[in-house]
Design a protein around this motif. Structure first.
Motif, PDB file in Angstrom:
ATOM      1  N   ARG A  70       0.800  -1.214   0.000  1.00  0.00           N
ATOM      2  CA  ARG A  70       0.000   0.000   0.000  1.00  0.00           C
ATOM      3  C   ARG A  70       0.835   1.266   0.000  1.00  0.00           C
ATOM      4  O   ARG A  70       0.316   2.359  -0.229  1.00  0.00           O
ATOM      5  N   ASN A 197     -13.813  -4.138   9.503  1.00  0.00           N
ATOM      6  CA  ASN A 197     -14.116  -5.320   8.716  1.00  0.00           C
ATOM      7  C   ASN A 197     -15.573  -5.320   8.262  1.00  0.00           C
ATOM      8  O   ASN A 197     -16.382  -4.512   8.716  1.00  0.00           O
ATOM      9  N   SER A 198     -15.895  -6.257   7.355  1.00  0.00           N
ATOM     10  CA  SER A 198     -17.267  -6.347   6.864  1.00  0.00           C
ATOM     11  C   SER A 198     -18.236  -6.708   7.990  1.00  0.00           C
ATOM     12  O   SER A 198     -19.399  -6.322   7.977  1.00  0.00           O
ATOM     13  N   ASP A 223     -17.883  -6.471   1.183  1.00  0.00           N
ATOM     14  CA  ASP A 223     -16.518  -6.734   0.725  1.00  0.00           C
ATOM     15  C   ASP A 223     -15.564  -6.698   1.914  1.00  0.00           C
ATOM     16  O   ASP A 223     -15.387  -5.654   2.548  1.00  0.00           O
ATOM     17  N   LYS A 224     -14.926  -7.819   2.236  1.00  0.00           N
ATOM     18  CA  LYS A 224     -14.023  -7.869   3.387  1.00  0.00           C
ATOM     19  C   LYS A 224     -12.795  -6.986   3.205  1.00  0.00           C
ATOM     20  O   LYS A 224     -12.123  -6.647   4.180  1.00  0.00           O
ATOM     21  N   ASP A 225     -12.483  -6.597   1.956  1.00  0.00           N
ATOM     22  CA  ASP A 225     -11.334  -5.726   1.690  1.00  0.00           C
ATOM     23  C   ASP A 225     -11.741  -4.264   1.526  1.00  0.00           C
ATOM     24  O   ASP A 225     -10.938  -3.439   1.096  1.00  0.00           O
ATOM     25  N   TRP A 226     -12.971  -3.943   1.863  1.00  0.00           N
ATOM     26  CA  TRP A 226     -13.492  -2.580   1.670  1.00  0.00           C
ATOM     27  C   TRP A 226     -12.611  -1.525   2.331  1.00  0.00           C
ATOM     28  O   TRP A 226     -12.381  -0.454   1.773  1.00  0.00           O
ATOM     29  N   TYR A 228      -9.426  -1.324   2.875  1.00  0.00           N
ATOM     30  CA  TYR A 228      -8.002  -1.286   2.525  1.00  0.00           C
ATOM     31  C   TYR A 228      -7.525   0.115   2.157  1.00  0.00           C
ATOM     32  O   TYR A 228      -6.428   0.532   2.523  1.00  0.00           O
TER      33      TYR A 228
END
Length: 362
Positions: A70, A197-198, A223-226, A228
């Motif tokens: 990132r 987290n989601s 979305d569990k990566d929302w 990021y």
């Protein structure tokens, strides 16, 4: 009915015609979208006075050192007029945003444990860094502004429990459990605390009573990566009287002490519920996931549609946008008749992200 039964061909034609009329009527009544900027951008955030929309320009690998981590993510804070494309200005480089101060003068900016209040002229004040006493208890990079304390606050784990801090001082010494995000109610009396987290837990702190209310499990986005790239979600009504969150397939509207609740059942995977400024409606996103193009073993949460439902729950949700293949990370109300949101395509490294406006029919 006798006529229709005796004329099957006419029945089919009539049925198709009626379906087309109904579909065209729904489209004409419900869907009005416009692109606000051609910049590669997400996280639109209208100012409280309604004059500006702040957002984050996004991309990948523009620095001299490019990696797949990132650290190579582009995140420049910019601002434009509510009308859209005509003017955009860069206010701060390498920051995310979590909100405005109530006077619409400063944006709350943060990234990599650094924070600053940045004015609409690009001047940085209250610059600082979240302290970290041990790698074992890594703090969140997220910060927010508290009107009650008139300063930036954040949540940080300690050796025993979590705490809420402000620059140079402890605000709330003990929390029942951790939550990386702290979002103040508009009047400053309450803090909503939840994870990124989601699936997470929601708790509300009351400054006046110095007490916690535990609302239990909720979800922000499927979305569990929302989280990021640190998009934003705010559950508070404008008058601080209520907040809204999603649990399973139910919108929960509650007063801060949890004594009064309204529950509204909705269909399918959903997320990002946000109340309108007048408190009469809730907007949210529905999703239809599909395999990612680059990683078919993972899900892409596209197939998005914006829905609006009255807070009373007395009528069915209204479809505000056509279903779109892109994913929505952020949803906000510009006013009680319009929404602003982003759409992010199924591309690696966020190569195509745009900010849109949609009218809400009345």
């Amino acid at each position: 009915m006798t006529y229709l039964r005796s004329n099957p061909i006419k029945t089919v034609v009539l049925t198709v015609a009626v379906s087309l009329i109904l579909a065209l009527g729904t489209m004409a009544q419900s869907f009005s979208e416009s692109l606000l900027t051609t910049e590669n951008a997400y996280n639109p955030m209208p100012s409280p006075d309604g004059k500006y929309i702040a957002f984050v320009r996004v991309g990948w690998g523009e620095s001299t050192v490019t990696s797949f981590g990132r650290s190579s993510l582009v995140s420049d804070v910019k601002v434009m007029n509510v009308g859209g494309m005509a003017k955009t200005r860069t206010l701060a480089k390498d920051y995310f945003i979590s909100g405005w101060t109530p006077d619409s003068i400063h944006l709350v900016c943060y990234r990599d444990w650094n924070y600053a209040l940045v004015s609409t002229e690009g001047n940085q004040t209250v610059v600082g860094r979240i302290p970290n006493v041990s790698d074992r208890y890594m703090p969140t990079e997220w910060v927010a502004y508290s009107p009650f304390l008139e300063t930036i606050v954040w949540s940080r784990p300690t050796e025993s429990q979590w705490a809420i801090e402000a620059p140079g001082r402890m605000v709330v010494k003990q929390m029942v459990s951790g939550g990386k995000r702290v979002v103040s109610s508009p009047d400053g009396r309450y803090l909503a605390v939840f994870g990124e987290n989601s699936e997470t837990e929601l708790r509300v702190y009351d400054f006046r009573l110095e007490s916690w209310i535990d609302f239990g499990r909720m979800s922000i986005h499927p979305d569990k990566d929302w989280s990021y790239i640190q998009p934003d979600w705010n559950p508070w009504f404008a008058d601080s009287s209520r907040l809204v969150f999603l649990r399973d397939s139910t919108l929960v509207i509650t007063v801060p002490d949890g004594t009064q609740k309204t529950e509204i059942k909705i269909d399918g995977p959903a997320g990002l519920p946000v109340p309108s400024p007048d408190g009469k409606s809730i907007a949210y996103i529905t999703f239809e996931p599909s395999p990612k193009q680059a990683r078919p073993d993972l899900q892409f949460w596209g197939g998005t549609t914006i829905m609006v439902v009255p807070t009373s729950g007395e009528s069915r949700p209204l479809t505000v946008t056509l279903k779109n293949p892109d994913e929505v990370y952020d949803l906000k109300w510009m006013n009680s008749d319009a929404l602003v949101f982003d759409r992010i395509a199924d591309d690696v490294f966020y190569q195509h992200a745009r900010i849109w406006r949609a009218a809400v029919p009345r």
